[in-house]
Structure formats: structure tokens, C-alpha cells
Write a protein that holds these residues in place. Sequence first.
Motif, PDB file in Angstrom:
ATOM      1  N   PRO A  50       0.837  -1.205   0.000  1.00  0.00           N
ATOM      2  CA  PRO A  50       0.000   0.000   0.000  1.00  0.00           C
ATOM      3  C   PRO A  50       0.874   1.259   0.000  1.00  0.00           C
ATOM      4  O   PRO A  50       1.866   1.343   0.735  1.00  0.00           O
ATOM      5  CB  PRO A  50      -0.801  -0.111   1.299  1.00  0.00           C
ATOM      6  N   VAL A  51       0.516   2.227  -0.828  1.00  0.00           N
ATOM      7  CA  VAL A  51       1.329   3.431  -0.985  1.00  0.00           C
ATOM      8  C   VAL A  51       1.521   4.147   0.345  1.00  0.00           C
ATOM      9  O   VAL A  51       2.636   4.560   0.679  1.00  0.00           O
ATOM     10  CB  VAL A  51       0.703   4.375  -2.040  1.00  0.00           C
ATOM     11  N   ALA A  52       0.468   4.301   1.102  1.00  0.00           N
ATOM     12  CA  ALA A  52       0.574   5.021   2.383  1.00  0.00           C
ATOM     13  C   ALA A  52       1.585   4.339   3.301  1.00  0.00           C
ATOM     14  O   ALA A  52       2.416   5.004   3.928  1.00  0.00           O
ATOM     15  CB  ALA A  52      -0.785   5.118   3.048  1.00  0.00           C
ATOM     16  N   ARG A  53       1.538   3.031   3.368  1.00  0.00           N
ATOM     17  CA  ARG A  53       2.473   2.278   4.213  1.00  0.00           C
ATOM     18  C   ARG A  53       3.904   2.457   3.717  1.00  0.00           C
ATOM     19  O   ARG A  53       4.833   2.657   4.506  1.00  0.00           O
ATOM     20  CB  ARG A  53       2.097   0.805   4.222  1.00  0.00           C
ATOM     21  N   LEU A  58       9.325   5.039   4.339  1.00  0.00           N
ATOM     22  CA  LEU A  58      10.387   5.903   3.812  1.00  0.00           C
ATOM     23  C   LEU A  58      10.667   7.062   4.764  1.00  0.00           C
ATOM     24  O   LEU A  58      11.825   7.413   5.003  1.00  0.00           O
ATOM     25  CB  LEU A  58       9.994   6.478   2.451  1.00  0.00           C
ATOM     26  N   ALA A  59       9.601   7.665   5.284  1.00  0.00           N
ATOM     27  CA  ALA A  59       9.760   8.798   6.186  1.00  0.00           C
ATOM     28  C   ALA A  59      10.418   8.386   7.504  1.00  0.00           C
ATOM     29  O   ALA A  59      11.150   9.178   8.109  1.00  0.00           O
ATOM     30  CB  ALA A  59       8.398   9.445   6.462  1.00  0.00           C
ATOM     31  N   ALA A  60      10.197   7.160   7.924  1.00  0.00           N
ATOM     32  CA  ALA A  60      10.704   6.701   9.209  1.00  0.00           C
ATOM     33  C   ALA A  60      12.092   6.068   9.133  1.00  0.00           C
ATOM     34  O   ALA A  60      12.763   5.927  10.161  1.00  0.00           O
ATOM     35  CB  ALA A  60       9.723   5.694   9.820  1.00  0.00           C
ATOM     36  N   TRP A  68      16.143   3.861  -1.661  1.00  0.00           N
ATOM     37  CA  TRP A  68      15.079   4.157  -2.624  1.00  0.00           C
ATOM     38  C   TRP A  68      15.504   5.288  -3.570  1.00  0.00           C
ATOM     39  O   TRP A  68      15.299   5.209  -4.776  1.00  0.00           O
ATOM     40  CB  TRP A  68      13.797   4.517  -1.881  1.00  0.00           C
ATOM     41  N   ALA A  69      16.131   6.338  -3.016  1.00  0.00           N
ATOM     42  CA  ALA A  69      16.591   7.447  -3.848  1.00  0.00           C
ATOM     43  C   ALA A  69      17.632   6.966  -4.862  1.00  0.00           C
ATOM     44  O   ALA A  69      17.594   7.361  -6.036  1.00  0.00           O
ATOM     45  CB  ALA A  69      17.165   8.567  -2.977  1.00  0.00           C
ATOM     46  N   ALA A  70      18.538   6.106  -4.449  1.00  0.00           N
ATOM     47  CA  ALA A  70      19.545   5.553  -5.367  1.00  0.00           C
ATOM     48  C   ALA A  70      18.869   4.710  -6.448  1.00  0.00           C
ATOM     49  O   ALA A  70      19.240   4.777  -7.627  1.00  0.00           O
ATOM     50  CB  ALA A  70      20.572   4.730  -4.598  1.00  0.00           C
ATOM     51  N   HIS A  71      17.875   3.944  -6.058  1.00  0.00           N
ATOM     52  CA  HIS A  71      17.125   3.137  -7.023  1.00  0.00           C
ATOM     53  C   HIS A  71      16.435   4.036  -8.052  1.00  0.00           C
ATOM     54  O   HIS A  71      16.486   3.771  -9.254  1.00  0.00           O
ATOM     55  CB  HIS A  71      16.100   2.257  -6.304  1.00  0.00           C
ATOM     56  N   LEU A  72      15.798   5.103  -7.581  1.00  0.00           N
ATOM     57  CA  LEU A  72      15.123   6.022  -8.491  1.00  0.00           C
ATOM     58  C   LEU A  72      16.122   6.687  -9.436  1.00  0.00           C
ATOM     59  O   LEU A  72      15.829   6.874 -10.623  1.00  0.00           O
ATOM     60  CB  LEU A  72      14.337   7.074  -7.713  1.00  0.00           C
TER      61      LEU A  72
END
Length: 137
Positions: A50-53, A58-60, A68-72
Motif C-alpha cells: 500500500p502506498v501510504a504504508r 520511507l519517512a521513518a 530508494w533514492a539511489a534506485h530512483l
Amino acid sequence: MDLTRLTDGGVSVMQQRARPGQVLAEASAYSARYHCDARAVTATVVRAVPVARFLERLAADRLLAEVWAAHLARAVQAARMRAEILTLRTVAERLDAWLREGRALPAKGAWQDVAAEIGVSREALYRELSRRRREPP
């Protein structure tokens, strides 16, 4: 799995090909409505989050956010390379550029997948491969 988008002209354009263990449609985490369709081209197991999860995690988790940033960033690089390949005029140029990216030509039954990735017809790719077999290196 393939991520495809239907153009206004009714042509289905492959946007991404996800291999086992890869993430499909990363941008959908930041979009209320996504404009592409996913299609399993082989037997596939999909894990949905789920996107919210996902965004909460990511925020935590700073390390997860950095991964994730490196993947993007790698996904953007791959998209740019594909866009560059699509600007090349000939099938030979497109195939050469695709191969230079460290890819190997798959088994004969999967050549149509390469054709889709480089934006040429199967027949055009088959002709180019046939030409390469006939000509000395």
C-alpha cells in the motif's frame, strides 16, 4: 512484467520491463492515478505494498529512503538511455547501443522483447540479426 502506456494514437508503448526482484512503476508511489498498465509476460509473482504504508516507512527509515533514492536515480538513468536509443535512426544503431549497455542478446524466442525495448518491429530486428550472422565481424 511490462509496464505499458497506450498513446493517443492507440499504440501500446513499453515504458519499463521489470525483471525478477525489481520494482515496477516506481512513480506510482507519488501519483493519485497512474497512466500505465502492467502486464505479466511470463509466470509472475507480484508483491503489492500500500502506498501510504510505503511512504510512511520511507519517512521513518533514513537508510531505506537513501536506498530508494539511489534506485530512483538508476531508473532515471535507464529511462534516459532508452530515450537516447529511441532517437537513433537505424535498427543496427539501436541494437548496438542496447548491447553496449552490458546486455546480451537473449535466446531466439525472446528476441521480440528486445525489439520492443529498442522500439523496432520484430521483423526489422530479425532482419538485422540475420544480416549480422551473414557478415563477417
